[in-house]
Design a protein around this motif. Structure first.
Motif, short mmCIF file in Angstrom:
data_model
loop_
_atom_site.label_atom_id
_atom_site.label_comp_id
_atom_site.label_asym_id
_atom_site.label_seq_id
_atom_site.Cartn_x
_atom_site.Cartn_y
_atom_site.Cartn_z
N UNK A 152 0.84 -1.20 0.00
CA UNK A 152 0.00 0.00 0.00
C UNK A 152 0.88 1.25 0.00
N UNK A 153 1.89 1.26 0.86
CA UNK A 153 2.78 2.41 0.95
C UNK A 153 3.53 2.64 -0.36
N UNK A 154 3.86 1.57 -1.07
CA UNK A 154 4.64 1.68 -2.29
C UNK A 154 3.83 2.17 -3.47
N UNK B 244 4.10 -2.63 -14.69
CA UNK B 244 4.30 -3.29 -13.39
C UNK B 244 3.77 -2.42 -12.26
N UNK B 245 3.96 -1.11 -12.36
CA UNK B 245 3.45 -0.21 -11.31
C UNK B 245 1.93 -0.18 -11.29
N UNK B 246 1.31 -0.19 -12.48
CA UNK B 246 -0.15 -0.25 -12.53
C UNK B 246 -0.66 -1.51 -11.85
N UNK B 247 -0.07 -2.64 -12.17
CA UNK B 247 -0.52 -3.91 -11.58
C UNK B 247 -0.21 -3.96 -10.09
N UNK B 248 0.88 -3.32 -9.67
CA UNK B 248 1.16 -3.22 -8.25
C UNK B 248 0.07 -2.46 -7.52
N UNK B 249 -0.39 -1.36 -8.12
CA UNK B 249 -1.49 -0.60 -7.53
C UNK B 249 -2.77 -1.43 -7.50
N UNK B 250 -3.12 -2.08 -8.61
CA UNK B 250 -4.34 -2.89 -8.65
C UNK B 250 -4.30 -3.99 -7.59
N UNK B 251 -3.10 -4.46 -7.30
CA UNK B 251 -2.94 -5.50 -6.30
C UNK B 251 -3.22 -5.04 -4.89
N UNK B 252 -3.28 -3.72 -4.66
CA UNK B 252 -3.62 -3.21 -3.33
C UNK B 252 -5.12 -3.19 -3.08
N UNK B 253 -5.92 -3.40 -4.13
CA UNK B 253 -7.37 -3.36 -3.95
C UNK B 253 -7.83 -4.46 -3.00
N UNK B 254 -8.68 -4.11 -2.07
CA UNK B 254 -9.18 -5.10 -1.11
C UNK B 254 -9.95 -6.21 -1.81
N UNK C 192 -7.62 -18.81 -4.15
CA UNK C 192 -6.25 -19.29 -4.15
C UNK C 192 -5.46 -18.93 -5.39
N UNK C 193 -5.94 -17.96 -6.15
CA UNK C 193 -5.21 -17.50 -7.33
C UNK C 193 -5.43 -16.01 -7.51
N UNK C 194 -4.51 -15.37 -8.16
CA UNK C 194 -4.54 -13.93 -8.35
C UNK C 194 -5.30 -13.59 -9.64
N UNK C 195 -6.39 -12.81 -9.56
CA UNK C 195 -7.12 -12.47 -10.78
C UNK C 195 -6.32 -11.58 -11.73
N UNK D 89 -3.45 -12.22 -12.76
CA UNK D 89 -2.70 -13.09 -13.66
C UNK D 89 -3.37 -13.19 -15.02
N UNK D 90 -4.70 -13.13 -15.06
CA UNK D 90 -5.43 -13.18 -16.32
C UNK D 90 -5.52 -11.80 -16.97
N UNK D 91 -5.56 -10.76 -16.14
CA UNK D 91 -5.65 -9.41 -16.68
C UNK D 91 -4.34 -8.94 -17.28
N UNK D 92 -3.23 -9.33 -16.70
CA UNK D 92 -1.92 -8.81 -17.11
C UNK D 92 -1.63 -9.00 -18.61
N UNK D 93 -1.80 -10.20 -19.17
CA UNK D 93 -1.49 -10.34 -20.61
C UNK D 93 -2.43 -9.52 -21.49
N UNK D 94 -3.66 -9.28 -21.04
CA UNK D 94 -4.56 -8.42 -21.81
C UNK D 94 -4.06 -6.99 -21.81
N UNK D 95 -3.61 -6.51 -20.63
CA UNK D 95 -3.05 -5.17 -20.55
C UNK D 95 -1.76 -5.06 -21.37
N UNK D 96 -0.97 -6.12 -21.33
CA UNK D 96 0.32 -6.12 -22.02
C UNK D 96 0.15 -5.89 -23.53
N UNK D 97 -0.93 -6.41 -24.09
CA UNK D 97 -1.19 -6.24 -25.52
C UNK D 97 -1.48 -4.78 -25.87
#
Length: 247
Positions: free
Chosen positions: A15-17, A193-203, A213-216, A218-226
């Motif tokens: 969160x701080x980062x 990577x910074x965008x995904x780091x921020x999204x990862x702080x969402x509750x 048991x899996x990070x959602x 992981x499926x969004x990242x390759x879509x964003x990458x395109x």
């Protein structure tokens, strides 16, 4: 009394980062409405982002949060005094503060109890300022992917209180005088990577991981990458809604 909610202790360092900070224009507006700069209270301070800025103008800043881990990750400052407490039951004396701020946290509070606490600890004529920020925007293609993720994949994993952010706090009781509403914006320059780091702080992302048991992401990242030019740094904008009143 409504139970306080702590969704951020388990990701305090992250969160701080990655959480965005707030523009100078917002603080200058607040200072234009404050008469004295003796003592401020930043309630729901998180990692102390707002408190540190207030310390540039105020002789003393009290910065509190429900999360001990958030406070442990806060940046020290000689004029900022950190503490752990509920927003609705602070340890402060009556009529202590010239300014009370709540950034991106009011929707978690017991509104009636917090408003009473504000009236107790604020000096007569003190300013109360509450604000939050909405969903980020980058460009049409990326915005669509983020919106689909926000309203589709993780929508049911948000706490009910999240709707107050989408409503820009329009339906939260605010029983103070001389109410003013303003809008500002945050602009960051991030790589993917910074965008995904921020999204990862969402509750909601945290709760999805707990339940499945899996990070959602992981499926969004390759879509964003395109849609994200390789190694590019893009402008990321967050709309801020601000409401102030006189106690």
């Amino acid at each position: 009394m409504k139970a306080s909610i702590d969704n951020f202790s388990t990701s305090s360092a992250q969160y701080a980062q990655f959480r965005p900070d707030y523009p100078t224009e917002l603080f200058e507006y607040l200072y234009s409405r404050v008469s004295n700069f003796d003592c401020a209270w930043d309630c729901g301070t998180g990692n102390g982002q707002v408190a540190l800025t207030l310390a540039e103008r105020f002789a003393s800043v009290q910065a509190t949060d429900l999360s001990a881990n958030q406070i442990a990750n806060a940046t020290p400052h000689p004029r900022v005094h950190y503490g752990v407490c509920r927003a609705e039951a602070s340890p402060f004396s009556a009529q202590q503060f010239d300014l009370i701020t709540v950034a991106q946290a009011l929707h978690w509070f017991d509104f009636a109890a917090f408003n009473q606490e504000v009236k107790r600890v604020a000096k007569p004529g003190a300013l109360i300022a509450v604000w939050g920020y909405g969903l980020l925007t980058i460009n049409a293609e990326i915005d669509l992917l983020v919106q689909q993720f926000y309203t589709g994949v993780i929508d049911q994993y948000w706490d009910a209180e999240r709707h107050h952010i989408d409503e820009a706090y329009a339906n939260i009781p605010f029983p103070f005088a001389a109410i003013e509403k303003r809008t500002f914006s945050i602009e960051k320059h991030w790589n993917l990577a910074q965008l995904c780091g921020y999204l990862g702080t969402w509750s909601s992302v945290k709760k999805y991981i707990q339940q499945h048991g899996e990070d959602p992401l992981a499926a969004l990242y390759p879509q964003l990458q395109k849609q994200w030019p390789e190694d590019a740094v893009l402008s990321v904008r967050f709309p801020i809604f601000l409401q102030t009143g006189i106690v």
